[in-house]
Design a protein around this motif. Structure first.
Motif, PDB file in Angstrom:
ATOM      1  N   HIS A   1       1.073  -1.121  -0.293  1.00 45.72           N
ATOM      2  CA  HIS A   1      -0.082   0.397   0.276  1.00 45.72           C
ATOM      3  C   HIS A   1       1.222   1.448   0.115  1.00 45.72           C
ATOM      4  O   HIS A   1       0.958   1.864  -0.831  1.00 45.72           O
ATOM      5  N   ARG A   2       2.130   1.346   1.023  1.00 39.61           N
ATOM      6  CA  ARG A   2       2.921   2.518   0.758  1.00 39.61           C
ATOM      7  C   ARG A   2       3.442   2.691  -0.461  1.00 39.61           C
ATOM      8  O   ARG A   2       3.412   4.143  -1.076  1.00 39.61           O
ATOM      9  N   ARG A   3       3.759   1.739  -1.284  1.00 36.48           N
ATOM     10  CA  ARG A   3       5.125   1.620  -2.235  1.00 36.48           C
ATOM     11  C   ARG A   3       3.626   1.624  -3.309  1.00 36.48           C
ATOM     12  O   ARG A   3       4.384   2.855  -4.143  1.00 36.48           O
ATOM     13  N   ALA A   4       2.692   1.360  -3.090  1.00 36.74           N
ATOM     14  CA  ALA A   4       1.392   2.249  -4.412  1.00 36.74           C
ATOM     15  C   ALA A   4       0.783   3.319  -4.187  1.00 36.74           C
ATOM     16  O   ALA A   4       1.526   3.943  -4.829  1.00 36.74           O
ATOM     17  N   GLN A   5       1.558   4.021  -2.997  1.00 34.87           N
ATOM     18  CA  GLN A   5       1.559   5.500  -2.761  1.00 34.87           C
ATOM     19  C   GLN A   5       2.561   6.109  -3.182  1.00 34.87           C
ATOM     20  O   GLN A   5       1.825   7.569  -3.805  1.00 34.87           O
ATOM     21  N   ILE A   6       3.631   5.562  -3.063  1.00 34.39           N
ATOM     22  CA  ILE A   6       4.778   6.167  -3.781  1.00 34.39           C
ATOM     23  C   ILE A   6       4.566   6.904  -5.671  1.00 34.39           C
ATOM     24  O   ILE A   6       4.591   7.735  -5.996  1.00 34.39           O
ATOM     25  N   PHE A   7       4.019   5.434  -5.964  1.00 36.85           N
ATOM     26  CA  PHE A   7       3.432   5.124  -7.685  1.00 36.85           C
ATOM     27  C   PHE A   7       2.765   5.642  -8.188  1.00 36.85           C
ATOM     28  O   PHE A   7       2.836   6.987  -8.553  1.00 36.85           O
ATOM     29  N   ALA A   8       1.437   6.392  -7.163  1.00 44.34           N
ATOM     30  CA  ALA A   8       0.472   7.818  -6.954  1.00 44.34           C
ATOM     31  C   ALA A   8       0.861   8.651  -7.258  1.00 44.34           C
ATOM     32  O   ALA A   8       0.601   9.158  -8.442  1.00 44.34           O
ATOM     33  N   ASP A   9       1.966   8.977  -6.437  1.00 50.73           N
ATOM     34  CA  ASP A   9       2.247  10.058  -6.067  1.00 50.73           C
ATOM     35  C   ASP A   9       2.733  10.726  -7.652  1.00 50.73           C
ATOM     36  O   ASP A   9       2.867  12.183  -7.831  1.00 50.73           O
ATOM     37  N   ARG A  10       3.198   9.789  -8.174  1.00 54.68           N
ATOM     38  CA  ARG A  10       4.506  10.057  -9.521  1.00 54.68           C
ATOM     39  C   ARG A  10       3.822  10.261 -10.288  1.00 54.68           C
ATOM     40  O   ARG A  10       4.095  10.220 -12.222  1.00 54.68           O
ATOM     41  N   GLY A  11       2.262   9.907 -10.641  1.00 58.83           N
ATOM     42  CA  GLY A  11       1.244   9.292 -11.711  1.00 58.83           C
ATOM     43  C   GLY A  11       1.849   8.384 -12.497  1.00 58.83           C
ATOM     44  O   GLY A  11       1.156   7.877 -13.618  1.00 58.83           O
ATOM     45  N   ASP A  12       2.787   7.295 -12.173  1.00 58.23           N
ATOM     46  CA  ASP A  12       2.560   5.807 -12.231  1.00 58.23           C
ATOM     47  C   ASP A  12       1.505   4.558 -11.980  1.00 58.23           C
ATOM     48  O   ASP A  12       1.843   4.622 -10.887  1.00 58.23           O
ATOM     49  N   TRP A  13       0.570   5.422 -12.525  1.00 57.94           N
ATOM     50  CA  TRP A  13      -1.175   4.630 -12.489  1.00 57.94           C
ATOM     51  C   TRP A  13      -1.056   3.053 -12.621  1.00 57.94           C
ATOM     52  O   TRP A  13      -1.313   2.486 -11.986  1.00 57.94           O
ATOM     53  N   GLY A  14       0.109   2.477 -13.071  1.00 62.49           N
ATOM     54  CA  GLY A  14      -0.735   1.177 -13.403  1.00 62.49           C
ATOM     55  C   GLY A  14       0.362   0.503 -12.758  1.00 62.49           C
ATOM     56  O   GLY A  14       0.361  -0.612 -11.797  1.00 62.49           O
ATOM     57  N   GLN A  15       1.274   0.911 -12.075  1.00 61.93           N
ATOM     58  CA  GLN A  15       2.522  -0.028 -11.226  1.00 61.93           C
ATOM     59  C   GLN A  15       1.605   0.437  -9.520  1.00 61.93           C
ATOM     60  O   GLN A  15       1.472  -0.396  -8.582  1.00 61.93           O
ATOM     61  N   ALA A  16       0.849   1.537  -9.199  1.00 69.98           N
ATOM     62  CA  ALA A  16      -0.053   1.689  -8.176  1.00 69.98           C
ATOM     63  C   ALA A  16      -0.851   0.746  -8.720  1.00 69.98           C
ATOM     64  O   ALA A  16      -1.433   0.739  -6.715  1.00 69.98           O
ATOM     65  N   ILE A  17      -1.326   0.820  -9.534  1.00 73.33           N
ATOM     66  CA  ILE A  17      -2.860  -0.363  -9.331  1.00 73.33           C
ATOM     67  C   ILE A  17      -2.273  -1.489  -9.116  1.00 73.33           C
ATOM     68  O   ILE A  17      -3.283  -2.489  -8.419  1.00 73.33           O
ATOM     69  N   GLU A  18      -1.217  -1.671  -9.719  1.00 72.48           N
ATOM     70  CA  GLU A  18      -1.090  -2.923  -9.336  1.00 72.48           C
ATOM     71  C   GLU A  18      -0.457  -3.522  -7.494  1.00 72.48           C
ATOM     72  O   GLU A  18      -0.320  -4.618  -6.999  1.00 72.48           O
ATOM     73  N   ASP A  19      -0.070  -2.254  -7.548  1.00 77.04           N
ATOM     74  CA  ASP A  19       0.644  -2.509  -5.928  1.00 77.04           C
ATOM     75  C   ASP A  19      -0.542  -2.724  -5.082  1.00 77.04           C
ATOM     76  O   ASP A  19      -0.563  -3.759  -3.828  1.00 77.04           O
ATOM     77  N   TYR A  20      -1.485  -1.617  -4.832  1.00 75.02           N
ATOM     78  CA  TYR A  20      -2.705  -1.987  -4.732  1.00 75.02           C
ATOM     79  C   TYR A  20      -3.613  -3.138  -4.394  1.00 75.02           C
ATOM     80  O   TYR A  20      -4.309  -3.499  -3.856  1.00 75.02           O
ATOM     81  N   GLY A  21      -3.595  -3.625  -5.920  1.00 73.35           N
ATOM     82  CA  GLY A  21      -4.158  -5.151  -6.153  1.00 73.35           C
ATOM     83  C   GLY A  21      -3.270  -6.283  -5.282  1.00 73.35           C
ATOM     84  O   GLY A  21      -3.548  -6.828  -4.292  1.00 73.35           O
ATOM     85  N   GLU A  22      -1.894  -5.815  -5.022  1.00 69.68           N
ATOM     86  CA  GLU A  22      -0.816  -6.879  -4.100  1.00 69.68           C
ATOM     87  C   GLU A  22      -2.148  -6.902  -1.991  1.00 69.68           C
ATOM     88  O   GLU A  22      -1.554  -7.571  -1.864  1.00 69.68           O
ATOM     89  N   ALA A  23      -2.092  -5.321  -2.327  1.00 72.40           N
ATOM     90  CA  ALA A  23      -2.146  -4.838  -1.052  1.00 72.40           C
ATOM     91  C   ALA A  23      -3.829  -6.182  -0.511  1.00 72.40           C
ATOM     92  O   ALA A  23      -4.260  -6.573   0.419  1.00 72.40           O
ATOM     93  N   ILE A  24      -4.418  -5.390  -1.567  1.00 74.19           N
ATOM     94  CA  ILE A  24      -6.086  -6.359  -1.783  1.00 74.19           C
ATOM     95  C   ILE A  24      -6.157  -8.375  -1.319  1.00 74.19           C
ATOM     96  O   ILE A  24      -5.860  -8.759  -0.882  1.00 74.19           O
ATOM     97  N   ARG A  25      -4.903  -8.465  -2.509  1.00 74.33           N
ATOM     98  CA  ARG A  25      -4.860  -9.617  -2.923  1.00 74.33           C
ATOM     99  C   ARG A  25      -4.185 -10.041  -0.858  1.00 74.33           C
ATOM    100  O   ARG A  25      -4.609 -11.368  -0.446  1.00 74.33           O
ATOM    101  N   CYS A  26      -3.478  -9.216  -0.009  1.00 73.35           N
ATOM    102  CA  CYS A  26      -2.485  -9.712   1.169  1.00 73.35           C
ATOM    103  C   CYS A  26      -3.964  -9.548   2.046  1.00 73.35           C
ATOM    104  O   CYS A  26      -3.850 -10.269   3.362  1.00 73.35           O
ATOM    105  N   GLU A  27      -4.608  -8.665   2.053  1.00 74.80           N
ATOM    106  CA  GLU A  27      -5.619  -8.412   2.923  1.00 74.80           C
ATOM    107  C   GLU A  27      -7.321  -7.669   2.110  1.00 74.80           C
ATOM    108  O   GLU A  27      -7.664  -6.772   1.545  1.00 74.80           O
ATOM    109  N   PRO A  28      -7.888  -8.595   1.861  1.00 71.42           N
ATOM    110  CA  PRO A  28      -9.169  -8.584   1.141  1.00 71.42           C
ATOM    111  C   PRO A  28     -10.163  -7.386   1.356  1.00 71.42           C
ATOM    112  O   PRO A  28     -11.005  -7.829   0.337  1.00 71.42           O
TER     113      PRO A  28
END
Length: 323
Positions: free
Chosen positions: A143-170
């Protein structure tokens, strides 16, 4: 007791004191004192008494502990510093903990957080990567790593990491909201709405989910749908201040100031110390340029939560307007 606390207590008591060679008495006494100070520090930290914990960890660090236990002393003192938002001291302690024992995942995880808060994002990413290489199921780190990607506008990486966070804590509604916002920023509105739907399914009073879903519907040309959704929720749960706040926010986005203020007033009737009720009402009053009331309500909000950035901004405008 938190997983962090359990981990470090177990680690401390399982390291053998005697390894089969003669040890001077003063060393044994110092070691025993260090372990006792460490355990007391852990109890203080678990009770959120961070100054007391730091003092005890300081004392433990001056005892004759082995490298493994000393790494836990530094790591936990670092965590106490994180809780006090003393990030430079935290980074120093986590770095020493890692030097003594690079295996525990928490030192990388928490040092990454300290770097993140300092804006040293490459260092934060390096530590988050190191933490995930040791344990690929850390929802908060993704989730934290996704926030960095989101702040950079790297939406693809952010979406992927948010998805991993959801996998871990659905069942975490906030993860779905944040992924929905990333989808919305990437102009994938249907996917965004699906994530906000999921968030509301897990938490039917999540104000942010209603607000963001309404914004997504508005971008699709149907702003009334979002307003209708939260109104229906209010009808089912009329004494829920967060839903009133959500509808006030949506009203204010549409310029319906009187309706927004009415919902803010109702949220504060239900919960008189609801900081977001004061904040939303201050936003409405700013639209009306009633700066005395903006000052009053932002001050009330900040007394309850000094970290509300919008409240600081609006109060700054009120100071400016009042000269």
């Amino acid at each position: 007791m938190s997983p962090r606390t359990r981990f470090f207590i177990v680690a401390a008591v399982t390291v053998p004191l005697v390894v089969g060679v003669p040890i001077p008495v003063h060393y044994i006494v110092s070691y025993s004192q260090g372990i006792e100070l460490y355990r007391r520090g852990m109890r203080e930290m678990d009770a959120n008494r961070y100054d007391a914990a730091i003092a005890l960890f300081d004392a433990a660090s001056r005892k004759k502990l082995d490298a493994t236990n000393m790494s836990f002393v530094y790591g936990n003192r670092g965590w106490a510093y994180v809780q006090k938002r003393l990030d430079d001291q935290a980074i120093r302690d986590f770095s020493e903990s890692i030097r003594l024992n690079p295996e525990p995942v928490y030192a990388f995880w928490d040092r990454g957080l300290a770097y993140h808060r300092k804006g040293e994002l490459e260092k934060a990413l390096t530590d988050y990567d190191a933490a995930l290489s040791r344990d690929p199921n850390l929802a908060d780190v993704y989730h934290r790593r996704a926030q960095i990607f989101a702040d950079r506008g790297d939406w693809g990486q952010a979406i992927e990491d948010y998805g991993e966070a959801i996998r871990c804590e659905p069942g975490n509604a906030q993860f779905f909201v944040d992924r929905g916002m990333a989808f919305a920023a990437n102009n994938e509105l249907d996917s965004a709405i699906a994530n906000f739907d999921a968030a509301i399914g897990f938490n039917g009073i999540h104000a942010g989910a209603y607000i963001q879903r309404a914004a997504a519907y508005a971008r699709k040309g149907n702003w009334k749908r979002g307003l209708a959704d939260v109104t229906e929720a209010i009808q089912q749960l009329p004494e829920t201040p967060r839903l009133r706040y959500a509808r006030a926010f949506i009203y204010l986005d549409r310029g319906a100031v009187e309706e927004g203020i009415a919902d803010c007033n109702e949220s504060l009737r239900i919960m008189p110390d609801y900081e977001h009720g004061f904040l939303a009402r201050a936003r409405a009053e700013a639209l009306m340029r009633d700066w005395a009331k903006v000052f009053r309500d932002t001050s009330s909000a900040l007394k309850l939560d000094p970290s509300l950035a919008l409240a600081h901004y609006l109060r700054g405008r009120a100071f400016t307007a009042r000269g």
